[in-house]
Scaffold this active site. Structure first.
Site, PDB file in Angstrom:
ATOM      1  N   SER A   7      14.448  58.819  54.310  1.00  0.00           N
ATOM      2  CA  SER A   7      13.429  58.868  53.254  1.00  0.00           C
ATOM      3  C   SER A   7      12.114  58.316  53.786  1.00  0.00           C
ATOM      4  CB  SER A   7      13.875  58.020  52.064  1.00  0.00           C
ATOM      5  OG  SER A   7      12.745  57.727  51.261  1.00  0.00           O
ATOM      6  N   HIS A  32      14.104  63.406  53.461  1.00  0.00           N
ATOM      7  CA  HIS A  32      14.081  63.099  52.033  1.00  0.00           C
ATOM      8  C   HIS A  32      12.677  62.615  51.647  1.00  0.00           C
ATOM      9  CE1 HIS A  32      16.110  62.043  48.250  1.00  0.00           C
ATOM     10  NE2 HIS A  32      15.386  60.929  48.245  1.00  0.00           N
ATOM     11  N   ASP A  34      10.334  61.242  48.606  1.00  0.00           N
ATOM     12  CA  ASP A  34      10.388  60.610  47.287  1.00  0.00           C
ATOM     13  C   ASP A  34       9.032  60.633  46.592  1.00  0.00           C
ATOM     14  OD1 ASP A  34      13.099  59.568  47.005  1.00  0.00           O
ATOM     15  OD2 ASP A  34      12.618  58.316  48.736  1.00  0.00           O
ATOM     16  N   MET A  36       6.948  59.704  43.209  1.00  0.00           N
ATOM     17  CA  MET A  36       7.024  58.819  42.031  1.00  0.00           C
ATOM     18  C   MET A  36       5.732  58.858  41.244  1.00  0.00           C
ATOM     19  SD  MET A  36       8.647  55.500  43.819  1.00  0.00           S
ATOM     20  CE  MET A  36      10.163  55.588  44.753  1.00  0.00           C
ATOM     21  N   HIS A  65      12.662  64.721  46.195  1.00  0.00           N
ATOM     22  CA  HIS A  65      13.266  64.002  45.064  1.00  0.00           C
ATOM     23  C   HIS A  65      12.148  63.600  44.103  1.00  0.00           C
ATOM     24  CE1 HIS A  65      15.498  60.004  43.867  1.00  0.00           C
ATOM     25  NE2 HIS A  65      15.424  60.847  42.861  1.00  0.00           N
ATOM     26  N   MET A  67      10.817  61.790  41.102  1.00  0.00           N
ATOM     27  CA  MET A  67      11.033  60.736  40.107  1.00  0.00           C
ATOM     28  C   MET A  67       9.815  60.750  39.194  1.00  0.00           C
ATOM     29  SD  MET A  67      12.632  57.960  42.716  1.00  0.00           S
ATOM     30  CE  MET A  67      12.000  58.843  44.118  1.00  0.00           C
ATOM     31  N   MET A 136      22.114  58.268  42.211  1.00  0.00           N
ATOM     32  CA  MET A 136      21.305  57.107  42.618  1.00  0.00           C
ATOM     33  C   MET A 136      22.224  55.900  42.744  1.00  0.00           C
ATOM     34  SD  MET A 136      18.271  58.054  43.208  1.00  0.00           S
ATOM     35  CE  MET A 136      17.663  56.399  43.584  1.00  0.00           C
ATOM     36  N   ASP A 174      21.604  57.892  47.325  1.00  0.00           N
ATOM     37  CA  ASP A 174      20.261  57.401  47.636  1.00  0.00           C
ATOM     38  C   ASP A 174      20.068  55.980  47.136  1.00  0.00           C
ATOM     39  OD1 ASP A 174      17.529  57.141  48.015  1.00  0.00           O
ATOM     40  OD2 ASP A 174      16.961  58.764  46.657  1.00  0.00           O
TER      41      ASP A 174
HETATM   42  C1  DX5 Z   1      14.393  54.937  45.615  1.00  0.00           C
HETATM   43  C2  DX5 Z   1      14.191  56.184  46.482  1.00  0.00           C
HETATM   44  C3  DX5 Z   1      14.915  56.111  47.758  1.00  0.00           C
HETATM   45  C4  DX5 Z   1      14.481  55.026  48.690  1.00  0.00           C
HETATM   46  C5  DX5 Z   1      15.694  54.543  49.417  1.00  0.00           C
HETATM   47  O1  DX5 Z   1      13.843  55.132  44.390  1.00  0.00           O
HETATM   48  O2  DX5 Z   1      14.640  57.325  45.791  1.00  0.00           O
HETATM   49  O3  DX5 Z   1      14.958  57.363  48.448  1.00  0.00           O
HETATM   50  O4  DX5 Z   1      13.499  55.426  49.597  1.00  0.00           O
HETATM   51  O5  DX5 Z   1      15.345  53.441  50.174  1.00  0.00           O
HETATM   52  P1  DX5 Z   1      16.411  52.486  50.847  1.00  0.00           P
HETATM   53  O6  DX5 Z   1      17.269  53.342  51.723  1.00  0.00           O
HETATM   54  O7  DX5 Z   1      15.566  51.525  51.604  1.00  0.00           O
HETATM   55  O8  DX5 Z   1      17.197  51.853  49.730  1.00  0.00           O
HETATM   56 ZN    ZN Z   2      15.072  59.379  46.842  1.00  0.00          ZN
END
Ligand code: DX5
Ligand code: ZN
Length: 223
Positions: A7, A32, A34, A36, A65, A67, A136, A174
């Site tokens: 990620s 991956h 992310d 947000m 992904h 969010m 998650m 994740d």
């Molecule tokens: C959290 C994200 C993850 C995050 C995971 O909301 O969706 O993808 O980057 O990070 P680690 O592996 O450090 O927990």
């Molecule tokens: Zn993620």
């Protein structure tokens, strides 16, 4: 086939291209990404321009992904930016089916995700419509959190359900996954393994090698 999906949330954004490139050179095939919005989760990460800039620099499968609340508003833009797969949260969509249809209509693989507090039973009816379920294993919003043990059971439940129904749906996990917890999620049945800080904090090449070695060992003993 198991894929480690680093990620980029934990990468160094001032040298994102190089960080991603290092992972790719170690044989990583999934990335991956992310996104947000500061509403569905407390933090804001990045959006289309980052995906668009990375796209010509990498051949990896872009596993995006989202969010964000009501992601249906932006599916088209994320597809256009270069996503291969788009995953949305069950909790964030007022019309889940319509959102999944929109992802497909844009030519992307589609995934649905649930937070640690959402029971697996709530997504079962969507399984025939998706390519992947993302469980998650931390509360979404930040990298570097601790793996929530109670989510292991959800991975097992989902795997058993997918097997019973004879469906072709990937299970991704994740949050909080590193060399100390990866074996747990592999044993539970996950085949797409997201790692943020465990890949991008410190030496990327060494981190990838250590995680891939555990995956290889798992695959060999479960052939
Ligand atoms: C959290 C994200 C993850 C995050 C995971 O909301 O969706 O993808 O980057 O990070 P680690 O592996 O450090 O927990
Ligand atoms: Zn993620």
């Amino acid at each position: 086939m198991i894929e480690l999906a680093p990620s980029i949330l934990s990468a160094d954004f001032s040298r994102l291209g190089e960080d991603v490139n290092q992972a790719e050179q170690e044989g990583i095939r999934w990335l991956h990404i992310d996104v947000m919005d500061g509403l569905f989760v407390p933090s804001i990460s990045f959006g289309f321009p980052v995906i668009k800039s990375l796209r010509p620099k990498s051949r990896m499968f872009f596993d995006v992904h989202l969010m964000i609340r009501e992601p249906i508003r932006y599916i088209h833009e994320f597809a256009k930016a270069g996503s291969d797969s788009i995953t949305v949260h069950l909790e964030a969509c007022s019309d889940v089916e319509e959102t999944l249809r929109e992802i497909r209509a844009c030519g992307c693989k589609c995934g649905i995700s649930i937070n640690p507090g959402t029971p697996v039973s709530e997504i079962l009816k969507y399984l025939p419509m998706v390519d992947m379920v993302l469980i998650m294993t931390v509360e979404p919003g930040f990298g570097g959190q601790k793996y929530i043990e109670s989510t292991t059971e959800k991975i097992v439940q989902l795997r058993d359900w997918i097997r019973e129904q004879g469906l072709d749906v990937l299970i991704e996990v994740d949050g909080g996954i590193h060399t100390g917890t990866i074996r747990t999620v592999l044993d539970a049945g996950a085949t797409r393994i997201v790692c943020g800080s465990a890949v991008f904090s410190g030496d990327i090449r060494e981190n990838v090698r250590a995680l891939q070695a555990i995956i290889k060992d798992y695959e060999e003993t479960n052939e």
